[in-house]
Structures are given as C-alpha cells and as structure tokens.
Scaffold this active site. Sequence first.
Site, PDB file in Angstrom:
ATOM      1  N   LYS A 234       8.408   8.221   3.448  1.00  0.00           N
ATOM      2  CA  LYS A 234       7.461   9.172   2.857  1.00  0.00           C
ATOM      3  C   LYS A 234       7.963  10.606   3.016  1.00  0.00           C
ATOM      4  O   LYS A 234       7.287  11.547   2.635  1.00  0.00           O
ATOM      5  CB  LYS A 234       6.085   9.036   3.519  1.00  0.00           C
ATOM      6  CG  LYS A 234       5.381   7.706   3.229  1.00  0.00           C
ATOM      7  CD  LYS A 234       3.973   7.738   3.783  1.00  0.00           C
ATOM      8  CE  LYS A 234       3.399   6.381   4.099  1.00  0.00           C
ATOM      9  NZ  LYS A 234       3.027   5.577   2.948  1.00  0.00           N
TER      10      LYS A 234
ATOM     11  N   GLN B  33       1.517  10.570   7.288  1.00  0.00           N
ATOM     12  CA  GLN B  33       1.328  11.608   6.264  1.00  0.00           C
ATOM     13  C   GLN B  33       1.524  13.002   6.832  1.00  0.00           C
ATOM     14  O   GLN B  33       1.704  13.958   6.079  1.00  0.00           O
ATOM     15  CB  GLN B  33      -0.089  11.515   5.652  1.00  0.00           C
ATOM     16  CG  GLN B  33      -0.437  10.181   5.015  1.00  0.00           C
ATOM     17  CD  GLN B  33       0.349   9.910   3.729  1.00  0.00           C
ATOM     18  OE1 GLN B  33       0.946  10.799   3.124  1.00  0.00           O
ATOM     19  NE2 GLN B  33       0.374   8.654   3.318  1.00  0.00           N
TER      20      GLN B  33
ATOM     21  N   CYS C  69      -5.280   0.898   1.690  1.00  0.00           N
ATOM     22  CA  CYS C  69      -5.183   0.350   3.055  1.00  0.00           C
ATOM     23  C   CYS C  69      -6.144   1.078   3.998  1.00  0.00           C
ATOM     24  O   CYS C  69      -5.782   1.403   5.143  1.00  0.00           O
ATOM     25  CB  CYS C  69      -3.767   0.427   3.611  1.00  0.00           C
ATOM     26  SG  CYS C  69      -2.586  -0.497   2.627  1.00  0.00           S
TER      27      CYS C  69
ATOM     28  N   ASP D 289      -1.001   8.828  14.311  1.00  0.00           N
ATOM     29  CA  ASP D 289      -0.379   8.194  13.149  1.00  0.00           C
ATOM     30  C   ASP D 289       0.155   9.341  12.289  1.00  0.00           C
ATOM     31  O   ASP D 289      -0.601  10.029  11.599  1.00  0.00           O
ATOM     32  CB  ASP D 289      -1.444   7.373  12.394  1.00  0.00           C
ATOM     33  CG  ASP D 289      -0.936   6.901  11.038  1.00  0.00           C
ATOM     34  OD1 ASP D 289       0.162   7.297  10.618  1.00  0.00           O
ATOM     35  OD2 ASP D 289      -1.679   6.146  10.380  1.00  0.00           O
TER      36      ASP D 289
ATOM     37  N   HIS E 214      -5.887   4.556   8.390  1.00  0.00           N
ATOM     38  CA  HIS E 214      -5.162   3.543   7.606  1.00  0.00           C
ATOM     39  C   HIS E 214      -5.196   2.238   8.418  1.00  0.00           C
ATOM     40  O   HIS E 214      -5.244   2.267   9.645  1.00  0.00           O
ATOM     41  CB  HIS E 214      -3.727   4.044   7.451  1.00  0.00           C
ATOM     42  CG  HIS E 214      -2.833   3.234   6.568  1.00  0.00           C
ATOM     43  ND1 HIS E 214      -2.269   2.059   6.976  1.00  0.00           N
ATOM     44  CD2 HIS E 214      -2.380   3.448   5.306  1.00  0.00           C
ATOM     45  CE1 HIS E 214      -1.497   1.578   6.003  1.00  0.00           C
ATOM     46  NE2 HIS E 214      -1.555   2.413   4.975  1.00  0.00           N
TER      47      HIS E 214
END
Length: 400
Positions: free
Chosen positions: A217, A194, A358, A191, A114
């Site tokens: 999220k 998710q 993104c 990261d 991303h």
Amino acid sequence: MGSIRDDFPLLAARPDLAFLDSAASSQKPRAVLEAMESFQETQYANVHRGAYRLSQVATMAYEGARKKVADFIGARDANELCFVRGTTTGLNVLAHGLAPRYADKTVLLTEIEHHANFIPWQQWAKRVGATVRYVPFTQGHRMDMAAFDEMLDDDVAVVSLTGMSNVLGTIPPVAEVAAKAKSVGALTVVDGAQMVPHMPVDVEALGIDAIAFGAHKMLGPTGIGAMWARAELLDEMEPFETGGEMIVDVTFEGATWSAAPAKFEAGTPPIVEAVGFGAAVDYLQGLGMEWVAEHDRELTAHALDRLLDEVPGITIQGPLDMADRGGVISFTLDGIHAHDLATILDEHGVAVRAGHHCAKPLMSCLGVAATARASFYVYNTEADIDPLVKGLLSAIDLFG
Ligand code: PLP
C-alpha cells in the site's frame, strides 16, 4: 519536469484511468520495479546463509532495506524491525506473541478496525481467557475518547487500534491513546496499514509499543511488510512461525531461538521484495512524507467539496472536515447498490472499491451492507475527481 504519474508505468500507459483504489493496494513506481529487477539480475542469492560473496552482497541489500524501513518509522534499532508477509501477518504475530500479557485480562480494540486487527485478538483472547472490548466512535466518525477513558482501566493489557481507518479515513489520536494506555500499564499496538503509507510516522514520538504495516500500500511489492516492536517485547514474544534460520540450536528434544529479527523470520524471507520495499521508502522520502500527507489532505478536501456539492443523494461515511482525516472517502448513494456504482464508475475509467472493506463490524454500526470507496495517493490529481463525479451523476441518471 514530468508529473508523478509518469513515474508509474501502469498509470503512464493508461491516461484514461483514474485509479482511486490505493487503500486496497497502490501502484508501483518504475524505481521500485527497476530496483527489484536489477537486484535479481546482478545480486541475487539467498541471504544469511552463504559464505560466498554473492550471498553476502544479497544479505547486505536485504539488511540495507531493513535499515531504510526502520529509519522510515523512526525506529531506534533496525533489529526491532522484522520483515513479515504484510500487515495481517504482523498483527497475527503480535496477537500471538503478546497473548501471555493479556491472558485473563482485557484487550481494547475500536469498532472501526479492519478484520486484520479484530480476528487475531479475538482468536487468541479465546485461547487465553481474555476479554475483548470495543471502543465506539462518535457521530462525527471519530474515536470516542470519553468512552475510551471510561473503558481504560487496570485490567486492560493491550490497546490495539488502527492508525487510520480504511473505511472512514478517520485518524485516531494514537499518541494520546498510547500515553493513556501507558498510564495503566497497557501496551499500544498500531495497525499501520493505512497510516505508514500516508503520513510521517515516528514510533518513538508516538510512544507506541508495536506497529505492523505492508509494503504494497506504500508503492512497494506484495508479499512483504514489517512488524516493529520494542526490543524487550520481541525478546519475550514466542515466534508465530518456526523453522530454518531462526534458531540458535536444535536438538531431538527442542530448539532455542535467535534474537529478533531472525526469530520472527523463519525460512527464506522475501528477499527481492525487501529490496523493492527499500526502494519504495526511498521514493516516498524523495517526495517527503509531509508533502504526501498534505497532498492527500488537499485532494480529499477538494473531492469532498465536489461530491457534496454536485452529487445529489450522496452520504459520506466518514468525517466531513479534514481535521485528522486521511485520503479515503466511503460513500453510499440513495437507492443504488455500491457494487452497481463501482461497475458504472469502471465504465467511466474510474477504479474504486465497493463492499464491506473487511470491516463488517463497522458496517453494522454504520447500518450499511456496503459502501463505495475512493482513495487517493501521490499520483492522483484533481483531474481524477472529474470522472468520479461524472460517473456518479450518470449512475443517478441510469437508476433514476
Ligand atoms: N488494516 C487495514 C486498516 C487495512 O486497510 C488493511 C488492508 O486493506 C489491512 C489491515 C490488511 O492488510 P494486508 O491485506 O496487506 O495484510
């Protein structure tokens, strides 16, 4: 027993809505909304400032939330977990704070990142004379581990990768990457935007050095996320933001920093949001993260089967089998723009995202300008896949 969907006021009020955009942001359960409201009605004050009791109660709630989030990812010490604005901020803080480590050296990213895990490293690499290299993915949309092995040498100081792609659904082998990175003395940053919402995460078992993720999220509010890093890294990193409540001393000549987490939490923090974040973690733990991951897997496998069987001309951008794959399905349909697909699906009560997500460098590797993306979470069921398939078939009818 009611369904999970009943716990989410927006979804309960909209039985017609198939909400398939949780990879962008999730809906919020009543438990989170009520925790935030009740905190504001009965316990609210600024934290770490007041001698009065109400402020101490608020501070306990804020620090209690930190402990919940830290425990959720298996952190050994809650002080290693700093509240930040979200994944993007966490990755910026890390790219900035670790810059002296990778000055004149190499940062390894992957092609599937991303923008939030691309641009901060690129920007700081320019300033400190570092090189950024990108590990490719395979034809099967998996991280190319042979290429990674070749690219990983003594010059690499940091490997930063996604824990799960927001476009492909791919789950890279983070523990293997971290072990290999460690063998050449490199740090591994994840990261977790998710990853943390969708699977059990234990930072110690994974062997990683830092991770960033956001609450919104994972059933929590916007405006708050977490950055976890090993204590020794937090000690050496310079803060990204400076100001109130993060200092030991300030003089006309300069300032000295408090220890983490205060060092990385300049100014009044998102106090109410932290309480909501804690409640979101409680809710997810009530479901069990193994269950959450399994639910994603079952629903994604079912959706992939139906899309491939019933929708002619569909191309799935992502792995077709469920090994190391999460609940995100990006797709294109021959001759129909992704934005048109999203608009027609909306008419069928289906909310999906369309665009580059993104991840423009990844889009260029895939050779597409945009995809439509359906993503799943705890409140979705197989019933949400029916209008998705129906909507796509009607788009095909419409566009011939
Ligand atoms: N990383 C990934 C993989 C994402 O999917 C996202 C959000 O879509 C981000 C980073 C950025 O998260 P935020 O916008 O919450 O900071």
